[in-house]
Design a protein around this motif. Sequence first.
Motif, PDB file in Angstrom:
ATOM      1  N   ILE A  93      31.053  31.377  68.699  1.00 45.92           N
ATOM      2  CA  ILE A  93      32.060  31.988  69.641  1.00 45.92           C
ATOM      3  C   ILE A  93      33.458  32.205  68.483  1.00 45.92           C
TER       4      ILE A  93
ATOM      5  N   ASN B 223      39.347  29.217  73.100  1.00 47.02           N
ATOM      6  CA  ASN B 223      40.573  28.752  73.526  1.00 47.02           C
ATOM      7  C   ASN B 223      40.447  27.376  74.233  1.00 47.02           C
ATOM      8  N   VAL B 224      39.114  27.256  74.671  1.00 43.56           N
ATOM      9  CA  VAL B 224      38.574  25.884  75.353  1.00 43.56           C
ATOM     10  C   VAL B 224      37.802  24.837  74.874  1.00 43.56           C
ATOM     11  N   ASP B 225      37.825  25.061  73.507  1.00 43.06           N
ATOM     12  CA  ASP B 225      36.785  24.000  72.617  1.00 43.06           C
ATOM     13  C   ASP B 225      37.992  23.401  71.905  1.00 43.06           C
TER      14      ASP B 225
ATOM     15  N   PHE C  16      27.703  26.748  68.737  1.00 41.50           N
ATOM     16  CA  PHE C  16      26.945  26.039  69.537  1.00 41.50           C
ATOM     17  C   PHE C  16      25.127  25.778  69.057  1.00 41.50           C
TER      18      PHE C  16
ATOM     19  N   PHE D 162      23.916  18.521  85.880  1.00 41.33           N
ATOM     20  CA  PHE D 162      25.148  19.699  86.259  1.00 41.33           C
ATOM     21  C   PHE D 162      25.260  20.280  85.311  1.00 41.33           C
TER      22      PHE D 162
ATOM     23  N   HIS E   9      25.408  23.497  82.528  1.00 42.95           N
ATOM     24  CA  HIS E   9      25.853  25.005  82.990  1.00 42.95           C
ATOM     25  C   HIS E   9      25.222  25.612  81.990  1.00 42.95           C
ATOM     26  N   ASN E  10      24.669  25.354  80.982  1.00 45.22           N
ATOM     27  CA  ASN E  10      23.794  26.379  80.158  1.00 45.22           C
ATOM     28  C   ASN E  10      22.411  25.260  79.503  1.00 45.22           C
TER      29      ASN E  10
ATOM     30  N   VAL F 189      32.860  14.800  84.550  1.00 50.55           N
ATOM     31  CA  VAL F 189      32.716  15.529  85.811  1.00 50.55           C
ATOM     32  C   VAL F 189      32.757  14.726  86.883  1.00 50.55           C
TER      33      VAL F 189
ATOM     34  N   THR G 243      42.797  31.922  81.491  1.00 50.95           N
ATOM     35  CA  THR G 243      42.878  30.585  81.154  1.00 50.95           C
ATOM     36  C   THR G 243      44.042  30.245  79.843  1.00 50.95           C
TER      37      THR G 243
ATOM     38  N   GLN H 278      40.347  39.368  76.345  1.00 49.22           N
ATOM     39  CA  GLN H 278      39.947  38.304  75.404  1.00 49.22           C
ATOM     40  C   GLN H 278      39.562  37.240  76.402  1.00 49.22           C
TER      41      GLN H 278
ATOM     42  N   HIS I 179      37.650  33.306  77.807  1.00 48.48           N
ATOM     43  CA  HIS I 179      36.836  32.203  77.178  1.00 48.48           C
ATOM     44  C   HIS I 179      35.430  32.343  77.837  1.00 48.48           C
ATOM     45  N   GLU I 180      34.493  32.033  76.876  1.00 51.49           N
ATOM     46  CA  GLU I 180      33.126  32.194  77.368  1.00 51.49           C
ATOM     47  C   GLU I 180      32.708  30.744  78.032  1.00 51.49           C
ATOM     48  N   GLU I 181      31.718  30.808  78.650  1.00 57.29           N
ATOM     49  CA  GLU I 181      31.271  29.606  79.441  1.00 57.29           C
ATOM     50  C   GLU I 181      30.562  28.655  78.302  1.00 57.29           C
ATOM     51  N   SER I 182      31.550  27.364  78.025  1.00 61.08           N
ATOM     52  CA  SER I 182      31.002  26.681  76.798  1.00 61.08           C
ATOM     53  C   SER I 182      31.010  25.336  77.105  1.00 61.08           C
TER      54      SER I 182
ATOM     55  N   GLY J 174      30.670  21.787  80.147  1.00 67.73           N
ATOM     56  CA  GLY J 174      30.209  21.363  81.112  1.00 67.73           C
ATOM     57  C   GLY J 174      28.587  21.291  81.005  1.00 67.73           C
TER      58      GLY J 174
END
Lengths: 289, 506
Positions: A19, A23-25, A34, A44, A46-47, A217, B421, B498, B500-503, B505
């Motif tokens: 990616i 903004n979430v890593d 990845f 749980f 998700h991927n 989690v 987000t 733009q 955020h992709e599920e990344s 969890g």
Amino acid sequence: MPSTGAYSIMKKAPVNKIIQFSNVDGPGNRTAIFFQGCPFNCMFCHNPETIHMCSSCGLCVSKCPAGALAFDEGGKVVWDSGKCVQCDTCIKLCPHDASPRVTWMSVEEVLQQIRRCAPYIDGITCSGGECTLRSEFMTELFREVVRLGKTCLIDSNGSYDFEKDPALLEFSQGVMLDVKAAERSWSEKLISDPGDMVLKNLDYLKNIGKLYEVRTVILPGRDTENENTVRYVAEHIGDACFYKIIRYRPFGVRERFLKILGEEETDEAYAGRYASLARELGASKAYVV
Amino acid sequence: MSDALNIIQDPTLTYKQELLALARLGESTDDSLRYSDEYYEAKRKGALCDLNEGVMPYRPRYICPDYELLFKKGCEFLQLDPPKDLLEAVNVLEIFYCHVPSITSFPVYLGDLDKLLEPFVIKEDRAYAKKVLGLFLRNIDRVQTDSFVHADIGPEDSVTGRILLELTEEMQLAVPNLTLRYDPERTSDDFALACVKCMLKTAKPSFANHRMFVSEWGEKYAIASCYNGLSIGGGGFTLPRLRLYECALDAKSPDDFIERELPRHIDLQLEYMDKRVKFIVEQSSFFKTNFLVTEGFVKQENFTGMFGVVGLAECCNYLLGIEDKKKGFGMNREATELGIRIMKEIDRRVSEHEAPYCDAYGHRYRLHAQVGIDSDGMDDSPGTRIPIGVEPTMLEQLEVNEKFHPFFPTGTGDIFKFEETYIKTPEAILPIIKGSLANGLRYFSGYLENNDVVRVTGYLVKKSEIEKLRAKKQSLNNVTVFGMGAQDGGHALDRRVQHHEESSGK
């Protein structure tokens, strides 16, 4: 060092996706890489398609509506990214929790993509799957990324013995560590692993100042397990790093585990209680996401 | 039914909107400003567009008064003394704004508000200053009811800048448009981040590449209207545009276009601009008698013409026979390279043209990537933008933009829509802005997916106001109707998000 140079040309790692801007890593804007493959099997997840390597059983090949999957001469399933329409049919079909959409990339190939992103990012984050399965590859990658003036974070499930790999940590700003269960018996159920290494890493990384954040989690209705884990983590990390309390979300969770964990997401107030508990126990940087 | 009757019976027009529509109608009754037959033919085909500037210009299109001068010496015509405190300062501005003409009849440049007001603000208690500035912004929103009204802040942090950001976020108004002039050495990360947060909440400010503008205009430049770079104490005479897709329709090949059709259309647009500029300067009374000129708030030599283009993407795709936009300009190297070739040719030919007046710029016009108007539909994307709906990743979109933005001193820009987000991670946006400006991006705008105030093509509207028009009610803002048209015809609010992709969890 010539030997590492040779390594970077020869060795490749299976990359599930890159990616460019995330903004979430980790903090700021980061390129997230990845890797495919994970030694745990978390209920749980998700991927789940990132857990195993493709066995080339070929079940997905004829079902691909875009004709992006085929067998090569050796009978291995190959993926044509140009034809792929990202419909996810293959990963939904896969009985092995794997994905045919994986590219084996060299350090240099990954670096090329990072260099393009470099003007716009704070750093990179390696994730997965479990990125530490590719620790040598990552060390090599980080060495180069640090030269670009960017930071490197490791997003890990904690299965890797970090203490034995000072080179990797030298180039990394820190680890974002998942601590999913503090009790052995619950850990074995939840992630298919007793989790001893995870807890060892929690202390080790904290002590050497390489723990960037910890994540747990929170599952709906699992009061005892939730509390035990949060209590353990909070007492061990104190205010050393962020503590992300993540709400369980059923999205993407496999059918058989939905039956166990439920289809309700953890509500914010419930998760908030654990963030408060963590803060009371000294983990001042605990918050719910 | 006559056009006049249509206007006065339209239930969605406010009184002032009716008045302006009737004035345009009145202006159209004169035809003393004439162009060549070829010009009219190209206009009829849609290859040239005058943006409905009106046939008889009685003022330059955009005017950027020197408000510093106003504060220094006051205004004789308006009987205003130089302000001595904050209350006087905002009062002087509010009055003055009502007398600054433009193509829309509203002032398109309100000044560098932080610099102008800072000396007065810092003498007051902060809460009091905020109260006064809040009333000032309310006055602007309710009196200057047009989203092309634009104010600038930065590059430095200031108390006034901070208060304006706070108020912008709290008040959620579409007017005025707002720009931060961003300079990596003069703008602190902290202030830039405050601007990003405000942008996510209200779709403003946008970020202007201060160094790029200074290199072209000097320190005294304004960002006006949508995103027009112009001189303070000057402005823009006129802004017609080549609709490049339509310009290309008679070309047999890319080479034929560049050698024959493109120059022909460029020259016709230059003919229009020359005649219009001469008319404004020589025939209309503006530069002879308007107090802005006679008292020195603007100087005629600081005006230039804005040579506009739209639809580069569709033009390139057409010339290369690309039917699937997803494989065209922006995503396709050949198409993008052709775009650069076309822009270089436009730049060369326009810069070789000796323009009347425009003294401060060596008698040259300057290029502008026009943001499109509602009637463009999907035929001509704004300026050199990648068509809405087929945008590649944000990185790729920025890389394409960076190639084209340097061509346009009188303005260009692109808009990025962020998923929810990002409200929690504004620090993930700042490096993108900084990196792109350092790499040649001129102007960056962004907004959050679910906001009421959104940026359409260059201007801001409230989605709730568009809904009013749909219900046949009046909207105070003149521009809401353009927003509705752009949403319906150009899908202008459906740009790529733009996200955020599920990344996480695992």
